[in-house]
Design an enzyme around this catalytic site. Structure first.
Site, PDB file in Angstrom:
ATOM      1  N   ASP A 173       0.873  95.831  -0.896  1.00 12.11           N
ATOM      2  CA  ASP A 173       1.044  96.115   0.524  1.00 12.11           C
ATOM      3  C   ASP A 173       0.699  94.840   1.283  1.00 12.11           C
ATOM      4  O   ASP A 173       0.437  93.798   0.669  1.00 12.11           O
ATOM      5  CB  ASP A 173       0.146  97.284   0.928  1.00 12.11           C
TER       6      ASP A 173
ATOM      7  N   HIS B  64       5.476  97.317   1.186  1.00 11.60           N
ATOM      8  CA  HIS B  64       5.215  97.333   2.629  1.00 11.60           C
ATOM      9  C   HIS B  64       6.509  97.476   3.425  1.00 11.60           C
ATOM     10  O   HIS B  64       7.468  96.730   3.216  1.00 11.60           O
ATOM     11  CB  HIS B  64       4.525  96.046   3.067  1.00 11.60           C
TER      12      HIS B  64
ATOM     13  N   HIS C  11      -4.868  98.663   2.330  1.00 11.81           N
ATOM     14  CA  HIS C  11      -5.711  98.746   3.526  1.00 11.81           C
ATOM     15  C   HIS C  11      -6.441 100.074   3.545  1.00 11.81           C
ATOM     16  O   HIS C  11      -6.105 101.007   2.797  1.00 11.81           O
ATOM     17  CB  HIS C  11      -4.850  98.618   4.788  1.00 11.81           C
TER      18      HIS C  11
ATOM     19  N   HIS D 281      -4.472 102.606   8.699  1.00 11.22           N
ATOM     20  CA  HIS D 281      -3.511 103.671   8.948  1.00 11.22           C
ATOM     21  C   HIS D 281      -3.230 104.358   7.613  1.00 11.22           C
ATOM     22  O   HIS D 281      -3.706 103.911   6.573  1.00 11.22           O
ATOM     23  CB  HIS D 281      -2.205 103.127   9.551  1.00 11.22           C
TER      24      HIS D 281
END
Length: 281
Positions: free
Chosen positions: A8, A63, A108, A120
């Protein structure tokens, strides 16, 4: 030995905002830098995997539109799955039971994490997500896909908040911190030279310890619950026959025979939620 890497971008070295890493358009003025840094971190993971004994490596660009990694600048001898829209394993497309271990590079923290850089869960429309009553984000979803194939996640690179989340979720996982969040769009950075060494070392340790780290296996039948930020994001997903319960204006949930099926429903809900936002205009 076969190693799978899902990459990502928000947890990558040097990145703190969507203007850097959203997609190739006029709003992402620093996207070229983000692509270089993503390729940099993935290359460090590749070198570490090979130092640990990997003989075959498959990468998944995970991503956005999944066309971020610079193929011509990747370490030689790897294969890359690029692009978005097909397949059923989401950010782990291409993994199967023949892999010995897997990495999550540049991941993340889940939505709502204090100090998580660009935190998120899949889409900005998700407020919270639970699998079997356990609140998780993309790391939990991806680890579950790998686990159903019997493949352990042995290394994660992310910001400090993301690495802390990985350590809670995956007992014994090796982590490499690329930055420490001060807020959602601010971080105390490490240089690429430093993060490269950290990622490479963690990858090497992870591969060496692959038999000590258990795959993440969600119990089955698997229950999912998704709480969106806005009612219209839940409206469209509620039309899916595979989502039996809407518990309030924001929340959809259901129980499924296998984790794979539950995971597929989550991704369908995310796609539908974006349609819901568009329908208000």
């Amino acid at each position: 030995m076969r190693v799978y890497i899902s990459a990502d971008i928000e947890g990558i070295t040097g990145l703190v905002s969507w203007s850097q890493c959203s997609r190739p358009d006029g709003k992402s003025f620093d996207y070229a830098f983000a692509r270089r840094m993503m390729t940099h971190d993935v290359n460090a993971a590749i070198r570490g995997a090979r130092a640990g004994g990997a003989t075959e490596i498959l990468l998944k660009d995970s991503h956005g539109n999944s066309k971020n990694l610079l193929l011509d600048q990747l370490e030689p001898g790897v294969r890359l799955i690029s692009g978005h829209g097909s397949g059923t394993d989401g950010m782990m497309q291409g993994i199967d039971e023949t892999f010995d271990c897997a990495f999550l590079v540049g991941y993340h923290a889940m939505a709502g994490t204090l100090g998580g850089v660009m935190e998120h869960t899949i889409t900005g429309g998700v407020h919270r997500l639970w699998v079997n009553g356990y609140e998780c984000g993309e790391m939990g979803l991806s680890a579950g896909v790998a686990g159903r194939y019997g493949v352990p996640i042995v290394m994660v690179s992310s910001d400090t908040a993301g690495c802390d989340e990985a350590s809670r979720l995956l007992l014994g996982v090796e982590t490499a911190v690329t930055k420490t969040g001060i807020g959602r769009y601010m971080a105390n950075m490490l240089s690429p030279d430093d993060t490269g060494m950290l990622i490479e070392a963690a990858a090497k340790r992870g591969v060496a310890r692959r038999k000590e780290i258990a795959p993440k296996i969600w119990s089955e039948p698997a229950h999912i619950r998704v709480e969106f930020n806005r009612a219209e994001e839940a409206d469209m997903g509620a039309k899916l026959l595979s989502v039996p319960t809407r518990t309030n204006g924001y929340t959809l949930e259901g129980t499924y025979p296998t984790y794979q099926e539950a995971h597929r429903v989550v991704w369908n809900l995310m796609a539908m939620s974006a349609e819901g936002i568009g329908s208000q205009y």
